[in-house]
Design an enzyme around this catalytic site. Structure first.
Site, short mmCIF file in Angstrom:
data_model
loop_
_atom_site.label_atom_id
_atom_site.label_comp_id
_atom_site.label_asym_id
_atom_site.label_seq_id
_atom_site.Cartn_x
_atom_site.Cartn_y
_atom_site.Cartn_z
N TYR A 40 0.80 -1.11 0.11
CA TYR A 40 -0.53 0.27 0.31
C TYR A 40 0.95 1.00 0.43
O TYR A 40 1.67 1.37 1.05
CB TYR A 40 -0.76 0.16 1.34
CG TYR A 40 -1.99 1.01 1.23
CD1 TYR A 40 -3.57 1.06 0.56
CD2 TYR A 40 -2.10 2.36 1.32
CE1 TYR A 40 -4.05 2.20 1.14
CE2 TYR A 40 -2.57 3.35 1.34
CZ TYR A 40 -3.62 3.16 0.99
OH TYR A 40 -4.22 4.14 1.42
N LYS A 81 4.93 3.96 7.00
CA LYS A 81 4.29 3.69 7.79
C LYS A 81 5.36 3.37 9.34
O LYS A 81 5.30 3.81 10.51
CB LYS A 81 3.80 2.43 7.72
CG LYS A 81 3.03 2.13 9.11
CD LYS A 81 1.12 1.44 8.79
CE LYS A 81 0.39 1.60 7.99
NZ LYS A 81 -0.25 0.53 8.14
N THR A 121 0.74 24.45 -3.60
CA THR A 121 0.91 25.70 -3.32
C THR A 121 1.70 24.88 -1.50
O THR A 121 2.21 25.48 -0.89
CB THR A 121 0.53 26.23 -3.15
OG1 THR A 121 -0.49 26.25 -4.53
CG2 THR A 121 -0.50 28.10 -2.61
N1 PMP Z 1 3.27 4.26 2.13
C1 PMP Z 1 2.97 3.12 3.42
C2 PMP Z 1 4.17 1.80 3.42
C3 PMP Z 1 1.72 3.30 3.93
O1 PMP Z 1 1.28 3.11 5.11
C4 PMP Z 1 0.84 4.42 3.72
C5 PMP Z 1 -0.18 4.22 4.17
N2 PMP Z 1 -1.01 3.44 5.09
C6 PMP Z 1 1.15 5.63 2.37
C7 PMP Z 1 2.78 5.58 2.13
C8 PMP Z 1 -0.04 6.81 2.66
O2 PMP Z 1 0.09 7.42 3.00
P1 PMP Z 1 -0.86 8.74 3.06
O3 PMP Z 1 -2.68 7.81 3.50
O4 PMP Z 1 -0.47 9.02 4.93
O5 PMP Z 1 -0.77 9.21 1.87
#
Ligand code: PMP
Length: 439
Positions: free
Chosen positions: A137, A242, A296
Site C-alpha cells: 500500500y 508507516k 502550494t
Molecule cells: N506508504 C505506506 C507504507 C503507507 O502505509 C501509507 C498509508 N497507510 C502510505 C504510503 C500513504 O500514506 P498517506 O495515507 O499518509 O498518504
C-alpha cells in the site's frame, strides 16, 4: 434531539474517506490516550495509523506550532526559500545515509510523495517500468495507487509499466523458503522473460509490509534485493511512511538490514499529526525538472516546524531506542497473554510496529478475518484502539505512539488478550460489526 458526534459525522462528512471498524468518536487526546465524546479515555495503540508519533498534545509540538504561527515564514516553498523547510531538509539529509549529493522534496502525505517518486524516476531515467510488491500500500491518490498492490484497491487503474512481485512472508513462505531467495528467483525469472531489467526505473519497497499484513521480510532479503537491482541500475525506493521515523528502533527501518536505498520516502510520523512527507534522493533525480511536482502548501512552515519538533524530540528523548524496548515488552506480554488463544497464528514486528496474525486453524493457517473485525471492536469496547491490516484482513496492527510507556504496553496487551479471548469463546455479539466493513 441531540445527535451523537458519530451521527453528526455521518450526516456531515463524506464516506469516501471512511475506513471504519467501530463507532469511535473522538473529542480530544493527551499522551497515549484519546478522549471519546462523553469522556471515556481509550489507549491509542494505533496512533492514527502511526501518524501521532509523539502521541497527542506533546508539548514540543504545541510549542513549535505556537512559535511558527506567531512568526510565520509564509505558507509556501514554491516561490521562496523558507527557513523551516530548509532546516528540515538539512536535518533529513544528515539523518539519511547514502552516497553522493542528495536533495529533499517536501509534500503533504505518503501518497503525494510516492506519486512524485513514481513520476520522477521514470521521467529522469527514461525507463518506463516500475516494480512493486503484491500487498503493497503506497497511497490513496491516483498515482500512488497505480504503483500499489493492495487488495483494498482492486479495480483501481495501475501504471501500465507496473509489475508486481511477491513479498517474502516468513509465515506464509513461497515453496517453504524462509530465506527470501524464492522471491528473488521469481524476480530473476521476470528479468529474463517479461520484464527486462534495463527497462525498469525503480523498485518500491516497504521495509516491513505494513498494510499488507505487517510482514517482516527475512533477514538479508532487502540487502540481496538491493544488490540485484544495483546490478541493473534499478533505483531502490524505500517507503518508510508507516514504519520509519524511529518506530522500529532506528531512525529508518531499512537500517536493520544493512541496506541503503537510493530514495527514501517519509510521512505519517514525521509530522506527528501534521501533514508533511519527504522524499530524499539523489540530486540528479530530485533536480530533474523545476515545477514538476508541486502543491502550494507543500513544505509549509507550520508543518515543517512540527516535523523539526518531532525529529528533535525523538533525538532528545531517545524515542527510537525507547520504541525498541517498549516494543519488546509489548511483544513479550502479547506472547505470554495470547499463548493459549487458538486464533493467534503469529506475533511479529520490530519495535513499535507489531502484527498479530489471526487464523481459524493453526495447521492450514486459514485467515480469520471475521475474528479480526470482532477482536478490534471488542478491544475498543474494553478501552484500546487499533485496527487490522492484511490482504486477508486478518492481522491486528499495533503502531502506538513512540512515547508509549511499559505500563501502558502491559495494559494494552491485557486488553488485546481479553478481547481475543472473548472472540475465541464466542462471547462477542457478531452483529455489532455490521456496517463496519473496514477493508
Ligand atoms: N506508504 C505506506 C507504507 C503507507 O502505509 C501509507 C498509508 N497507510 C502510505 C504510503 C500513504 O500514506 P498517506 O495515507 O499518509 O498518504
Amino acid at each position: 434531539m441531540t445527535l451523537s458526534l458519530y451521527e453528526r459525522d455521518s450526516r456531515a462528512l463524506s464516506s469516501l474517506q471512511n475506513l471504519r471498524f467501530f463507532p469511535l468518536a473522538v473529542s480530544g487526546g493527551r499522551g497515549c490516550f484519546l478522549t471519546e465524546e462523553g469522556g471515556r479515555e481509550l489507549l491509542d495503540m494505533s496512533a492514527s495509523w502511526g501518524a501521532a508519533s509523539l502521541g497527542h498534545g506533546h508539548p514540543a509540538i504545541c510549542e513549535a506550532l505556537a512559535k511558527a504561527s506567531k512568526d510565520h515564514a509564509g505558507c509556501s516553498i514554491l516561490s521562496a526559500a523558507s527557513l523551516p523547510a530548509v532546516e528540515l531538509a538539512e536535518r533529513l539529509l544528515a539523518l539519511t545515509p547514502g552516497v553522493g549529493h542528495k536533495r529533499v522534496w517536501l509534500g503533504h502525505s505518503g501518497s503525494d510523495a510516492i506519486e512524485t517518486v513514481a513520476r520522477v524516476v521514470t521521467a529522469a531515467t527514461g525507463r518506463p517500468k516500475i516494480l512493486s510488491f503484491s500487498g503493497a500500500y503506497h497511497g490513496g491518490t491516483a498515482g500512488s495507487m497505480a504503483v500499489s498492490g493492495h487488495s483494498a484497491q482492486e479495480g483501481v487503474e495501475k501504471s501500465p509499466g507496473l509489475t508486481l512481485i511477491p513479498y517474502p512472508d516468513p509465515y506464509r513462505p513461497i515453496d517453504g523458503d524462509l530465506s527470501g531467495d524464492a522471491a528473488l528467483a521469481h524476480l530473476r525469472d521476470l528479468f529474463r522473460t517479461t520484464c527486462p531489467p534495463q527497462e525498469v526505473a525503480a523498485v518500491f519497497i516497504e521495509p516491513i509490509q505494513a498494510d499488507g499484513g505487517l510482514i517482516v521480510p527475512p533477514t538479508g532479503y532487502l540487502r540481496k534485493l538491493a544488490a540485484l537491482c544495483a546490478e541493473h541500475g534499478i533505483l531502490t525506493v524505500c517507503d518508510e511512511v508507516k514504519v520509519g521515523v524511529g518506530r522500529t528502533g532506528k531512525m529508518h527501518c531499512f537500517m536493520h538490514d544493512g541496506f541503503t536505498p537510493d530514495i527514501v520516502v517519509m510521512g505519517k510520523g514525521l509530522g506527528g499529526g501534521l501533514p508533511i512527507s519527504a522524499v530524499i534522493g539523489p540530486a540528479h533525480i530530485m533536480n530533474h525538472q523545476s515545477a514538476f511536482s508541486m502543491q502550494t502548501l507543500h513544505g509549509n512552515s507550520i508543518a515543517a516546524c512540527a516535523a523539526l519538533a518531532v525529529l528533535t524530540t525523538i533525538e532528545k528523548e531517545g524515542l527510537a531506542s525507547k520504541a525498541l524496548q517498549t516494543g519488546q515488552v509489548l511483544q513479550d506480554q502479547l506472547r505470554q497473554n495470547l499463548e493459549a488463544n487458538p486464533l493467534v497464528g503469529d506475533i511479529r514486528g520490530r519495535g513499535l510496529a507489531i502484527g498479530i496474525e489471526l487464523v481459524t486453524d493453526q495447521k492450514t493457517r486459514a485467515p480469520a478475518s471475521e475474528a479480526a473485525a470482532m477482536a478490534i471492536y471488542r478491544a475498543y469496547e474494553l478501552g484500546a484502539i487499533f485496527y487490522y491490516v492484511g490482504m486477508n484482513s486478518n492481522v491486528l496492527e499495533l503502531t502506538p505512539p513512540l512515547t508509549l510507556s511499559a505500563t501502558e504496553a502491559i495494559a494494552g496487551s491485557k486488553i488485546i488478550a481479553n478481547a481475543l479471548d472473548d472472540v475465541a469463546n464466542g462471547a462477542f455479539d457478531k452483529s455489532k460489526i455490521t456496517g463496519f466493513e473496514g477493508w
